[in-house]
Write a protein that holds these residues in place. Structure first.
Motif, short mmCIF file in Angstrom:
data_model
loop_
_atom_site.label_atom_id
_atom_site.label_comp_id
_atom_site.label_asym_id
_atom_site.label_seq_id
_atom_site.Cartn_x
_atom_site.Cartn_y
_atom_site.Cartn_z
N CYS C 249 0.71 -1.33 0.40
CA CYS C 249 0.24 -0.13 -0.24
C CYS C 249 0.85 1.52 -0.05
N MET C 250 1.72 1.35 0.79
CA MET C 250 2.54 2.09 0.93
C MET C 250 3.71 2.78 -0.30
N GLU C 251 4.24 1.35 -0.97
CA GLU C 251 4.65 1.97 -1.83
C GLU C 251 3.65 2.19 -2.90
N LYS C 252 2.99 1.97 -3.22
CA LYS C 252 1.73 2.49 -4.27
C LYS C 252 0.87 4.08 -4.23
N CYS C 253 0.63 4.57 -2.93
CA CYS C 253 0.53 5.55 -2.50
C CYS C 253 0.90 6.88 -3.49
N ARG C 270 4.71 9.12 2.59
CA ARG C 270 3.35 8.85 1.80
C ARG C 270 2.32 9.22 2.84
N ALA C 271 0.79 8.70 2.22
CA ALA C 271 -0.52 9.04 3.21
C ALA C 271 -0.29 8.16 3.54
N ILE C 272 -0.21 6.78 3.47
CA ILE C 272 -0.73 5.91 3.90
C ILE C 272 1.35 5.04 3.79
N TYR C 273 1.24 5.48 5.57
CA TYR C 273 2.71 5.29 6.13
C TYR C 273 2.73 4.09 7.39
N ILE C 274 4.07 3.79 7.55
CA ILE C 274 4.51 2.99 8.87
C ILE C 274 5.64 4.31 9.18
N PRO C 275 6.05 4.51 10.31
CA PRO C 275 6.59 5.65 10.85
C PRO C 275 7.98 5.31 10.47
N PHE C 276 8.39 3.88 11.30
CA PHE C 276 9.78 3.87 10.32
C PHE C 276 9.75 1.91 10.88
N VAL C 305 -4.70 -2.22 -4.27
CA VAL C 305 -3.24 -3.19 -4.26
C VAL C 305 -3.26 -4.28 -2.94
N CYS C 306 -4.10 -4.28 -1.96
CA CYS C 306 -3.54 -4.51 -0.65
C CYS C 306 -4.05 -6.57 -0.67
#
Lengths: 130, 260, 661
Positions: C249-253, C270-276, C305-306
């Motif tokens: 999801c983060m790759e495609k955002c 990205r707007a959808i993200y994991i902080p680290f 894509v999920c």
């Protein structure tokens, strides 16, 4: 007028309304001063010497006449010490003395040029004389 | 909108253009400036000594007159603005100065700091609005790269002057943008030019002024603007630099852009 | 009539220097009910307490007045002594003649007169005291830790290891806190992530720990042993239970413009993200302010894509209600915003950065992959200048009056790391004082100077001037009494540590007190450093005051021990000084119910016999398990029905009378 040291320290405190003891010796005043190159005593030294009661030496200092009263030190001092206000207080102590003037009306004409604003002359009299 | 207007000594003489262009522009913008009757010189230097009363009195008189007229007091010269605003602050915050100053005053009502002191630029920003100013411009100064020279008196001490951010001001840049020109931000715009000591310490004043000029040139300014006659004189007459850098009063360019 | 003994303490010279003890002792002898009056150098000592016990036996005392320090200091001590001597502990009153008298008066006659008045006031009260017996309340065997940084994690792990349930509430999408952002840690220079992430994993996998990330405490009621807490879990817009954390999801955002908070805004996310990468939970969150789907209704690429179908744009906040026996505050800090320090050009110049930003630049997982590069142009700097005390030790209102404590060490660390990795780079540090107390700390700083050639300049920077693509740092060198102008490519500001913005609101929710800087106040600065003045609320980490990681961890474990001590009890003695309504006087007005902050007052219909007739009346009833004895109800009661045991209206009036006599 008697001139013992305590009297001078008290006068400086009274005129300036500033407490030099709040200084933490960071030197931001000296770092900020645009007149530093022309001063014999840097702003932080000046504050420190007021604190130490060395007013008589300060009254001989040329820094008094080089300070631009631009308040950069006042603005940036993290302790609210106002070095330029202290400098002004000592300057006033000098020019309030008999013969303490640093400028007289006689010398004005030769210092003038055509474009000098009235403000410059008023400032000079305010800064250099009673 | 009507303001009481305090021109100050230099605006009646050497800096006549600062005053006259200011009046013409204000009139064109629908701002009425009522010059105070029998105003007295502000003293040019703010009395830093807490025990100095006499040098504060002319400011207090002007402030009290504006209070009696129920108007804000508008100033144009940076020095007058600095002195009068700070004396007003003293009256508001220092009981001793307030009481002593009032003991020299005529009139029934003691002056307590009621008047608001407004600089011409603050009037443009807060009363007229820079967006509105932009709409009124007839001949935009397109292509001009202008360095705002604030100097020290308008900005510091920031807490008393409450004019703009003292280290990163923007009011003059907004003004320049409204005139259709491009503001040039250079680091010495809020550093002192050394004008105060110009009479006795010419060399020092020249060096300080030149630092300002060099900095503005390095960052690409075609000219400087200022609200201070002393700064203008010092930079223009004493400052030395490889290249000439004209200095104008803020109101000169304003009048030009308003075509008045 | 009581038989009262008065004991006047000298507190060494603390009281005796300002108060004439003998005058107080003699004056008390003629007060009503007083049968014995004496003094001693240290009443709180074993010998002093022995004197009290002996006097109880010898004179048959039923009430005791101790004229000494604040009751916050030793009330419990003397109550225990009375109990041991067979007197009900609530028959003891303290006259505070130290903090409220000897310490604040210089004039001996004035102080003595005041000590007499305070003492006789206490005597007047004791005359009306009645023996009280504390009730008991249950202890919920679960703790709440607010904040999932190193402080909160350490407290939670210690509590969990002791066998108790713990919940961690963290407002960010991941646990880890500020330490997760650090590169290396002083004075050992071990990698922060290497020592932190195992703890994060331990916490996440511990059977006694539940972690609520992206969640905030919303409401708290109850008291020590039994807090009821409402937690709001903010909608992640991703179903955590089915997300596998694959990251597709983060790759495609397509929304790439949000400032990456974890990297201090040095790059975008990205707007959808994991902080680290090591975030826990490894579940993305949608930033609804940035998400195109939320802004315009179009997109939804992440959902398409999920592979687990975990994206849920409709997800709502969840509400968790839970009861806890104890609460640990571990809300941490942030660094001061530098808007009042524009002379350093932080807002205008990208190459003027904060120390925390430098941590990210130095970090291998950071925006530059760990290479020291200038944010303005991505080039390597030749000269780096550090400025210490930016916003600390500032009394003008622009910054913080305190020393932020950690900056000297982390600046030395940064300077050393740069010199080690890039020996060709000049590094200078402007300092006011170098403060490095701590094990191996000063040695560490000296290594920076002596072994790594970092130039320390005693002085401050007045202004940073951009010049010819570099930064001219104009400062002072006070030892040389000169102005210096250093050309720099990177200027690093050690901005002050500041309590997290959430501290103030949580203090209100928990009735925990904060100081003027929004740091939580400890119950006693020396003897109760991890307890808040509110029973059952404990303090962990920087939320109590600036501290480094070793200190934070030590304090976090200390707080955990206090929690474990509390949770190990089955019952708590409750304060017997609670409110009681006189049913015959109650007018049923409901004032007390409205004013009670604990919800302890309710109204019931009760049949009462009034003037010989049975009547149904609506009367106030205090729930003794909930009442905290604040006394608000007694103040608003118009009919005088509400009274506080131990602080009854008649006792207070007697005190006022004694004061005015």
């Amino acid at each position: 007028m008697h001139q013992n040291n305590n009297y001078l320290v008290e006068t400086a405190a009274q005129i300036s309304g500033v407490n030099p003891k709040s200084c933490m010796k960071c030197g931001k005043c000296t770092a900020s001063c645009p007149a530093f190159d022309d001063m014999d005593l840097s702003p932080h030294m000046f504050v420190s010497m007021v604190e130490a009661g060395r007013i008589r030496e300060l009254m001989e200092s040329t820094s008094l006449w080089k300070c631009l009263s631009c308040f950069a030190c006042v603005e940036r001092c993290p302790r609210g010490v106002e070095p330029s206000t202290l400098m002004e207080a000592v300057r006033l102590m000098v020019i309030r003395k008999q013969g303490g003037h640093r400028i007289s009306a006689d010398e004005i004409p030769e210092l003038l040029d055509k474009r000098i604003p009235q403000q410059a002359l008023t400032s000079a009299f305010r800064k250099y004389s009673r | 909108m009507v303001f009481d207007y305090y021109p100050g000594c230099t605006l009646k003489t050497e800096a006549r253009e600062l005053d006259e262009a200011g009046r013409r522009s204000a009139a064109a913008l629908g701002i009425e400036l009522q010059e105070l009757d029998a105003w007295q010189c502000c003293g040019a230097v703010y009395p830093l000594g807490r025990d100095e009363i006499a040098p504060r009195l002319s400011s207090v008189r002007a402030l009290a007159a504006a209070r009696d007229h129920r108007r804000d007091l508008l100033t144009l010269c940076s020095a007058c603005h600095h002195v009068i605003k700070r004396v007003n602050h003293d009256i508001r915050t220092d009981e001793k100065i307030r009481d002593t100053a009032n003991s020299y005053m005529e009139g029934e009502q003691a002056y307590q700091g009621e008047t608001k002191v407004v600089h011409y630029l603050e009037m443009l920003r807060d009363t007229l609005g820079f967006d509105e100013l932009k709409n009124r411009i007839k001949k935009p100064l397109t292509g001009m790269k202008i360095g705002a020279y604030y100097g020290c008196l308008l900005l510091r001490p920031g807490k008393v002057m409450s004019f703009d951010n003292p280290e990163n001001p923007s009011i003059m840049e907004s003004f320049i943008t409204a005139l259709g020109a491009e503001p040039v931000i250079y680091p010495y715009r809020n550093e002192c030019c050394g004008g105060y000591i110009t009479v006795k310490e010419k060399d020092q004043a020249a060096r300080t002024a030149s630092r300002v000029i060099d900095s503005a040139l390095e960052h690409g300014a075609d000219c400087l603007i200022t609200a201070c006659p002393l700064c203008l004189y010092n930079i223009d007459v004493n400052g030395t630099s490889s290249k000439d850098l004209p200095v104008y009063y803020i109101t000169q360019l304003l009048a030009q852009a308003l075509d008045v | 009539m009581q038989r009262i003994g008065v004991f006047v303490c000298w507190c060494g010279s603390n009281i005796a220097a300002a108060v004439d003890i003998e005058t107080v002792v003699q004056a008390m002898k003629s007060e009503p009910g007083v049968v014995y009056s004496t003094d001693y150098q240290y009443m709180c000592s074993e010998a002093g307490q022995g004197k009290l016990k002996d006097a109880v036996k010898e004179h048959g005392l039923t009430g005791i007045v101790i004229c000494a320090c604040s009751p916050r200091m030793h009330e419990a001590t003397f109550r225990n002594a009375a109990k041991a001597a067979g007197v009900n502990p609530y028959m003891v009153e303290i006259a505070n003649i130290r903090e409220q008298c000897s310490w604040i008066h210089r004039d001996r006659a004035e102080a003595t007169a005041k000590a007499v008045v305070l003492s006789r006031t206490a005597v007047a009260k004791v005359n009306l005291n009645t023996p009280l017996t504390p009730g008991t309340s249950d202890v919920v065997k679960r703790a709440l830790v607010i904040g999932g940084g190193i402080a909160g994690l350490q407290s939670a792990l210690d509590i969990a290891e002791a066998g108790y349930q713990v919940d961690i509430v963290e407002k960010q999408p991941t646990i880890g806190g500020k330490m997760a952002q650090l590169d290396k840690t002083f004075p050992t220079l071990d990698c922060a992530a290497c020592i932190l992430t195992p703890k994060m994993v331990d916490a996440a996998q511990h059977e006694n720990i539940r972690i609520y990330t992206y969640s905030e405490v919303e409401q708290v009621s109850g008291f020590v042993g039994n807090f009821s807490v409402r937690i709001r879990g903010k909608a992640r817009s991703v179903k955590a239970d089915i997300c596998s954390g694959c990251g597709l999801c983060m790759e495609k955002c397509p929304s790439k413009k949000a400032k990456d908070e974890f990297n201090m805004g040095l790059n975008n996310r990205r707007a959808i993200y994991i902080p680290f990468a090591q975030a826990i939970p490894n579940v993305p969150v949608i930033d609804r302010e940035q998400c195109i789907k939320f802004k315009t209704g179009k997109c939804g690429l992440c959902a398409r894509v999920c592979p687990a179908d975990a994206v849920d744009f409709e997800q709502q906040d969840s509400i968790i209600e839970e009861r806890y026996g104890a609460v640990v505050l571990a809300t941490g800090f942030h660094t001061l915003s530098l808007e009042h320090y524009d002379e350093y050009q932080y807002a205008r110049q990208p190459d003027v950065i904060t120390s925390l930003e430098l941590e990210r630049i130095m970090n291998a997982a950071g925006p530059t992959g760990g290479k020291l590069l200038r944010p303005s142009n991505g080039k390597a700097p030749k000269s780096v200048v550090f400025v210490q005390c930016v916003g600390s030790r500032d009394t003008t209102g622009c910054g913080k009056t305190y020393c932020s404590k950690i900056c000297c060490m982390y600046t030395a660390k940064h300077a050393m790391l740069i010199r080690e990795k890039y020996p060709e780079v000049d590094v200078s540090v402007f300092y006011i004082d170098v403060r490095t107390p701590g094990k191996n700390f000063d040695e560490f700083y000296r290594r920076a100077v002596e072994d790594y050639g970092v130039r320390y300049i005693k002085g401050m920077v007045g202004k940073v001037v951009p010049e010819k693509g570099r930064l001219l740092v104009r400062g002072s060198d006070l030892l040389d009494d000169s102005q210096v102008a250093l050309e720099a490519d990177l200027v690093v500001l050690a901005s002050a540590v500041e309590a997290d913005a959430s501290a103030k609101g949580l203090a209100t929710l928990l009735t925990a007190s904060i100081d003027t800087n929004n740091f939580y106040t400890e119950a006693h600065p020396k003897l109760k450093p991890v307890e808040s003045p509110t029973a059952g609320v404990y303090l962990s980490g920087v939320c109590q005051g600036p501290k480094d990681i070793p200190e934070t961890v030590a304090q976090a474990s200390a707080a955990a021990v206090k929690v474990v001590g509390l949770l190990s009890k089955d019952k708590l003695l409750s304060n017997p000084c609670i409110a009681r309504a006189d049913e015959l006087l109650c007018s049923g007005c409901s004032n007390c119910e409205h004013v009670c902050p604990y919800g302890a007052v309710s109204y019931i219909e009760q049949e009462l016999r009034i003037h010989g007739r049975n009547q149904i009346r609506r009367i106030a009833k205090v729930n003794e398990a909930i009442c905290q004895g604040c006394g608000a109800c007694t103040v608003v009661c118009t009919s005088g029905a509400m009274d506080l045991r131990g602080f009854s209206n008649s006792q207070i009036m007697a005190e006022v009378d004694a004061l005015c006599r």
